[in-house]
Design a protein around this motif. Sequence first.
Motif, PDB file in Angstrom:
ATOM      1  N   LEU A  88       0.581  -1.403   0.032  1.00 32.05           N
ATOM      2  CA  LEU A  88      -0.174  -0.088  -0.059  1.00 32.05           C
ATOM      3  C   LEU A  88       0.864   1.310   0.128  1.00 32.05           C
ATOM      4  O   LEU A  88       0.448   2.277  -0.627  1.00 32.05           O
ATOM      5  N   PHE A  89       2.194   1.161   0.744  1.00 34.72           N
ATOM      6  CA  PHE A  89       2.980   2.330   0.783  1.00 34.72           C
ATOM      7  C   PHE A  89       3.469   2.616  -0.818  1.00 34.72           C
ATOM      8  O   PHE A  89       3.253   3.721  -1.332  1.00 34.72           O
ATOM      9  N   VAL A  90       3.763   1.618  -1.561  1.00 34.81           N
ATOM     10  CA  VAL A  90       4.277   1.869  -2.995  1.00 34.81           C
ATOM     11  C   VAL A  90       3.152   2.218  -3.626  1.00 34.81           C
ATOM     12  O   VAL A  90       3.107   3.080  -4.611  1.00 34.81           O
ATOM     13  N   VAL A  91       1.988   1.703  -3.477  1.00 33.31           N
ATOM     14  CA  VAL A  91       0.579   1.962  -4.298  1.00 33.31           C
ATOM     15  C   VAL A  91       0.324   3.406  -4.178  1.00 33.31           C
ATOM     16  O   VAL A  91      -0.236   4.038  -4.841  1.00 33.31           O
ATOM     17  N   SER A  92       0.427   3.804  -2.839  1.00 33.91           N
ATOM     18  CA  SER A  92       0.031   5.170  -2.538  1.00 33.91           C
ATOM     19  C   SER A  92       1.085   6.167  -3.342  1.00 33.91           C
ATOM     20  O   SER A  92       0.594   7.352  -3.486  1.00 33.91           O
ATOM     21  N   LEU A  93       2.026   5.910  -4.027  1.00 36.17           N
ATOM     22  CA  LEU A  93       2.745   6.846  -4.733  1.00 36.17           C
ATOM     23  C   LEU A  93       2.145   7.109  -6.024  1.00 36.17           C
ATOM     24  O   LEU A  93       2.742   7.812  -6.596  1.00 36.17           O
ATOM     25  N   ILE A  94       1.187   6.176  -6.572  1.00 37.97           N
ATOM     26  CA  ILE A  94       0.814   6.396  -7.733  1.00 37.97           C
ATOM     27  C   ILE A  94       0.265   7.705  -8.189  1.00 37.97           C
ATOM     28  O   ILE A  94       0.453   8.085  -9.374  1.00 37.97           O
ATOM     29  N   PRO A  95      -0.576   8.310  -7.334  1.00 38.53           N
ATOM     30  CA  PRO A  95      -1.101   9.659  -7.657  1.00 38.53           C
ATOM     31  C   PRO A  95       0.016  10.644  -7.951  1.00 38.53           C
ATOM     32  O   PRO A  95      -0.023  11.395  -8.887  1.00 38.53           O
ATOM     33  N   TYR A  96       1.095  10.471  -7.110  1.00 38.14           N
ATOM     34  CA  TYR A  96       2.077  11.601  -7.099  1.00 38.14           C
ATOM     35  C   TYR A  96       3.005  11.254  -8.498  1.00 38.14           C
ATOM     36  O   TYR A  96       2.876  12.389  -9.145  1.00 38.14           O
ATOM     37  N   LEU A  97       3.123  10.103  -8.774  1.00 36.51           N
ATOM     38  CA  LEU A  97       4.117   9.787  -9.778  1.00 36.51           C
ATOM     39  C   LEU A  97       2.937   9.859 -11.085  1.00 36.51           C
ATOM     40  O   LEU A  97       3.742  10.240 -12.165  1.00 36.51           O
ATOM     41  N   THR A  98       1.841   9.835 -11.007  1.00 32.97           N
ATOM     42  CA  THR A  98       1.044  10.047 -12.179  1.00 32.97           C
ATOM     43  C   THR A  98       1.140  11.411 -12.602  1.00 32.97           C
ATOM     44  O   THR A  98       1.185  11.740 -13.853  1.00 32.97           O
ATOM     45  N   ILE A  99       1.099  12.491 -11.625  1.00 30.03           N
ATOM     46  CA  ILE A  99       0.982  13.759 -11.903  1.00 30.03           C
ATOM     47  C   ILE A  99       2.580  14.274 -12.718  1.00 30.03           C
ATOM     48  O   ILE A  99       2.653  14.965 -13.413  1.00 30.03           O
ATOM     49  N   PHE A 100       3.478  13.374 -11.843  1.00 30.29           N
ATOM     50  CA  PHE A 100       4.965  13.674 -12.199  1.00 30.29           C
ATOM     51  C   PHE A 100       5.068  13.382 -13.739  1.00 30.29           C
ATOM     52  O   PHE A 100       5.754  14.051 -14.541  1.00 30.29           O
ATOM     53  N   VAL A 101       4.622  12.082 -14.091  1.00 28.01           N
ATOM     54  CA  VAL A 101       4.811  11.585 -15.281  1.00 28.01           C
ATOM     55  C   VAL A 101       3.969  12.207 -16.473  1.00 28.01           C
ATOM     56  O   VAL A 101       4.297  12.787 -17.602  1.00 28.01           O
ATOM     57  N   ALA A 102       2.782  12.749 -16.246  1.00 30.63           N
ATOM     58  CA  ALA A 102       1.931  13.498 -16.795  1.00 30.63           C
ATOM     59  C   ALA A 102       2.362  15.016 -17.369  1.00 30.63           C
ATOM     60  O   ALA A 102       2.103  15.501 -18.548  1.00 30.63           O
ATOM     61  N   GLU A 103       2.940  15.623 -16.249  1.00 32.81           N
ATOM     62  CA  GLU A 103       3.576  16.905 -16.652  1.00 32.81           C
ATOM     63  C   GLU A 103       5.190  16.747 -17.171  1.00 32.81           C
ATOM     64  O   GLU A 103       5.487  17.564 -17.659  1.00 32.81           O
ATOM     65  N   ASN A 104       5.700  15.491 -17.296  1.00 32.73           N
ATOM     66  CA  ASN A 104       6.861  15.369 -17.793  1.00 32.73           C
ATOM     67  C   ASN A 104       6.933  14.001 -18.724  1.00 32.73           C
ATOM     68  O   ASN A 104       7.644  13.259 -18.471  1.00 32.73           O
ATOM     69  N   GLN A 105       5.949  14.196 -19.642  1.00 31.47           N
ATOM     70  CA  GLN A 105       5.912  12.956 -20.384  1.00 31.47           C
ATOM     71  C   GLN A 105       7.094  12.380 -21.137  1.00 31.47           C
ATOM     72  O   GLN A 105       7.132  11.037 -21.336  1.00 31.47           O
ATOM     73  N   PHE A 106       8.257  13.035 -21.476  1.00 27.80           N
ATOM     74  CA  PHE A 106       9.314  12.724 -22.251  1.00 27.80           C
ATOM     75  C   PHE A 106      10.508  12.651 -21.243  1.00 27.80           C
ATOM     76  O   PHE A 106      11.731  12.502 -21.835  1.00 27.80           O
ATOM     77  N   SER A 107      10.265  12.808 -19.930  1.00 24.90           N
ATOM     78  CA  SER A 107      11.391  12.851 -18.988  1.00 24.90           C
ATOM     79  C   SER A 107      11.605  11.530 -18.735  1.00 24.90           C
ATOM     80  O   SER A 107      10.937  10.542 -18.235  1.00 24.90           O
ATOM     81  N   LEU A 108      13.028  11.072 -18.926  1.00 27.28           N
ATOM     82  CA  LEU A 108      13.655   9.872 -18.531  1.00 27.28           C
ATOM     83  C   LEU A 108      13.265   9.508 -16.958  1.00 27.28           C
ATOM     84  O   LEU A 108      12.716   8.373 -16.748  1.00 27.28           O
ATOM     85  N   LEU A 109      13.513  10.359 -16.228  1.00 31.66           N
ATOM     86  CA  LEU A 109      13.649  10.313 -14.752  1.00 31.66           C
ATOM     87  C   LEU A 109      11.962  10.055 -14.268  1.00 31.66           C
ATOM     88  O   LEU A 109      11.703   9.341 -13.387  1.00 31.66           O
TER      89      LEU A 109
END
Length: 191
Positions: A88-109
Amino acid sequence: MDNKIYFSSSRLEAFYDAIIAIIVTVLVLSLPQPSEASLSALGALKGNYFAYLISFLICTNLWQYHHLIYNHVEKIDMVIIWQNIALLFVVSLIPYLTIFVAENQFSLLAQVLYGLDFILINMIHFFMARTLIRINPEDKNLLNALNIRNGMIIPLILFVVGLVIAFLGYPVAISFCCLITIVRSIVYSLK
């Protein structure tokens, strides 16, 4: 004689259900609003919608898989409880990482962190499966529900392929591999 303390999984399942519901709610609430009420403004957010779709499907797939597994579990122990807390800790990171990847779609990091989250989820599931089998060795239905090859090994291979392609110069490959894994899992679960 086994002196371990075992528990029913019902409270764990209820807790898991509640956390997944909260995560899905946070996911939708973090979608940005279009700058105006037009199709072009909605189209400008397509990367956000794509990331949301993948993350939503992953959360619902995790919920469905958890439900399928724990439908066959007779007993759990503290190791399983802590493995679920780690999950659940790792799953709870999904919203944060979703925003991060959506705003930086072509960022390798951004893409690598997004993919690594799913690799960690997969690895925790693998260890949880081994623990559940150890605790419930007589349950053949549980073994079939866990289906380690289709449920864990093949998705892990797809995630790693996405990471390799990302490092070769196409970061969005991780998101596509996540989507392929989820679609594959949904199709498999409907059989």
